[in-house]
Design a protein around this motif. Structure first.
Motif, PDB file in Angstrom:
ATOM      1  N   PRO A   1       0.932  -1.063   0.198  1.00 14.63           N
ATOM      2  CA  PRO A   1      -0.066   0.076  -0.014  1.00 14.63           C
ATOM      3  C   PRO A   1       0.903   1.110  -0.067  1.00 14.63           C
ATOM      4  N   LEU A   2       0.659   2.069  -0.984  1.00 13.74           N
ATOM      5  CA  LEU A   2       1.393   3.526  -1.041  1.00 13.74           C
ATOM      6  C   LEU A   2       1.422   4.080   0.235  1.00 13.74           C
ATOM      7  N   TRP A   3       0.306   4.018   1.073  1.00 15.23           N
ATOM      8  CA  TRP A   3       0.407   5.045   2.216  1.00 15.23           C
ATOM      9  C   TRP A   3       1.506   4.727   3.128  1.00 15.23           C
ATOM     10  N   ILE A   4       1.907   3.479   3.227  1.00 14.68           N
ATOM     11  CA  ILE A   4       2.929   3.275   4.134  1.00 14.68           C
ATOM     12  C   ILE A   4       4.105   3.819   3.867  1.00 14.68           C
ATOM     13  N   PRO A   5       4.724   3.944   2.510  1.00 15.14           N
ATOM     14  CA  PRO A   5       6.064   4.948   2.233  1.00 15.14           C
ATOM     15  C   PRO A   5       5.690   6.333   2.375  1.00 15.14           C
ATOM     16  N   GLN A   6       4.418   6.738   2.118  1.00 17.74           N
ATOM     17  CA  GLN A   6       4.059   8.219   2.154  1.00 17.74           C
ATOM     18  C   GLN A   6       4.099   8.621   3.239  1.00 17.74           C
ATOM     19  N   THR A   7       3.838   7.873   4.536  1.00 16.63           N
ATOM     20  CA  THR A   7       3.626   8.272   5.891  1.00 16.63           C
ATOM     21  C   THR A   7       5.035   9.017   6.220  1.00 16.63           C
ATOM     22  N   GLY A   8       6.058   8.570   5.850  1.00 17.06           N
ATOM     23  CA  GLY A   8       7.437   9.387   6.202  1.00 17.06           C
ATOM     24  C   GLY A   8       7.534  10.642   5.673  1.00 17.06           C
ATOM     25  N   PHE A   9       7.191  11.026   4.673  1.00 19.02           N
ATOM     26  CA  PHE A   9       7.008  12.087   3.868  1.00 19.02           C
ATOM     27  C   PHE A   9       5.959  13.151   4.501  1.00 19.02           C
ATOM     28  N   ALA A  10       4.722  12.659   4.794  1.00 18.81           N
ATOM     29  CA  ALA A  10       3.884  13.501   5.644  1.00 18.81           C
ATOM     30  C   ALA A  10       4.086  13.808   7.068  1.00 18.81           C
ATOM     31  N   LEU A  11       4.764  12.970   7.544  1.00 18.95           N
ATOM     32  CA  LEU A  11       5.123  12.963   8.793  1.00 18.95           C
ATOM     33  C   LEU A  11       6.291  13.950   9.023  1.00 18.95           C
TER      34      LEU A  11
END
Length: 182
Positions: A127-137
């Motif tokens: 799921p793309l939200w997993i790697p995107q979480t580091g960016f958003a956080l």
């Protein structure tokens, strides 16, 4: 109490960025040595790129608060007193506004990826939200750090990222030799 929590958050983000850097190193070493011994890590490039994004964004707040982020202070260095404080407040407000604006979009993109079940298109379908979480956080923590500094400077305190000038040529050489920013 809040000061300790915020400083702990910035430190945690810095350590997390360091952890992702180590992960990138290990991945690259496994992939390099693996080629020589016939071991293939098919999604290694994808994982390394996701770690790179997380490392870069999670490290922003810690780097900013320590005064190691590149800043152009040509104007600020020439100002003193109230004029300097106002210019610093303006710069921090603009930076915080941009960081929070981009944070909103990063969080929205991550949430949409989660909501719609977007999957990575590479070899490893996660799921793309997993790697995107580091960016958003990372962006959210940077925005918080900028607001934290804005409040600090508005209260009349010296910015935490501002370092004292070297008092002697020997101290200047020592700082440069130790890799410390000026």
């Amino acid at each position: 109490m809040i000061r300790r929590v915020l400083d702990g958050l910035y430190l945690f983000a810095g350590y997390a960025a360091g952890g992702f850097l180590v992960a990138i190193f290990l991945l690259m070493m496994v992939m390099s040595v693996g080629r020589e011994v016939g071991l293939n890590l098919p999604a290694g490039d994808d994982i390394a790129s996701w770690c790179m994004a997380a490392m870069a964004f999670l490290g922003l707040a810690h780097t900013f608060k320590r005064g190691d982020m590149i800043r152009v202070g040509l104007l600020l260095e020439r100002l003193t007193g109230r004029a300097r404080q106002l210019a610093e407040l303006f710069a921090l407000a603009v930076a915080a506004a941009f960081a929070l604006y981009f944070t909103g979009y990063a969080v929205g993109m991550t949430w949409d990826s989660y909501r719609f079940g977007d999957m990575a298109q590479g070899v490893l379908a996660i799921p793309l939200w997993i790697p995107q979480t580091g960016f958003a956080l990372g962006l959210a923590i940077l925005g918080l750090a900028l607001l934290d500094e804005l409040v600090r400077v508005a209260r009349g305190l010296k910015p935490s990222y501002e370092k004292d000038r070297p008092t002697s040529p020997d101290e200047l050489v020592e700082r440069i030799a130790s890799g410390e920013s000026l």
